[in-house]
Design a protein around this motif. Sequence first.
Motif, short mmCIF file in Angstrom:
data_model
loop_
_atom_site.label_atom_id
_atom_site.label_comp_id
_atom_site.label_asym_id
_atom_site.label_seq_id
_atom_site.Cartn_x
_atom_site.Cartn_y
_atom_site.Cartn_z
N VAL A 177 9.96 132.90 5.46
CA VAL A 177 10.82 131.74 5.61
C VAL A 177 11.81 131.95 6.77
CG1 VAL A 177 12.68 130.42 4.51
CG2 VAL A 177 10.62 130.97 3.23
N LEU A 178 12.31 133.13 6.89
CA LEU A 178 13.29 133.42 7.94
C LEU A 178 12.63 133.76 9.27
CD1 LEU A 178 15.86 135.50 5.86
CD2 LEU A 178 16.05 133.11 6.56
N GLY A 179 11.31 133.85 9.29
CA GLY A 179 10.57 134.08 10.53
C GLY A 179 10.59 135.51 10.99
N ARG A 180 10.90 136.42 10.12
CA ARG A 180 10.87 137.83 10.50
C ARG A 180 9.59 138.46 10.01
NH1 ARG A 180 16.61 139.17 7.92
NH2 ARG A 180 17.86 137.74 9.18
N SER A 181 9.09 139.34 10.78
CA SER A 181 7.90 140.08 10.32
C SER A 181 8.34 141.50 9.99
CB SER A 181 6.82 140.09 11.40
OG SER A 181 7.31 140.73 12.56
#
Length: 96
Positions: free
Chosen positions: A91-95
């Motif tokens: 959701v936060l776009g972090r991998s």
Amino acid sequence: MTRRKRRNHAPAFKAKVALAAVKGEQTLAELAAQFDVHPNQIQDWKRRLLESAEDVFAAQADQARHSEQAIETLHAKIGQLAMENDFLSKVLGRSR
């Protein structure tokens, strides 16, 4: 004849006397003289020891069962937290 004061024996002493009685290497009269305890008292402690011997092993089984339940609960919580971490990272776009 004067009466002796009522004595309170430590649990360790009672266990020692009862185990000696269970072994059967000495008679009750010999044990009574050795430990300065009435033979009826030795018989009572021996009976109580034999009756409660099962509880010693039952307690270990209960502890093991409780530990297994606690481990299952903790594993479920770890799985839940891992799913939440994966969801939030997406959701936060972090991998990772």
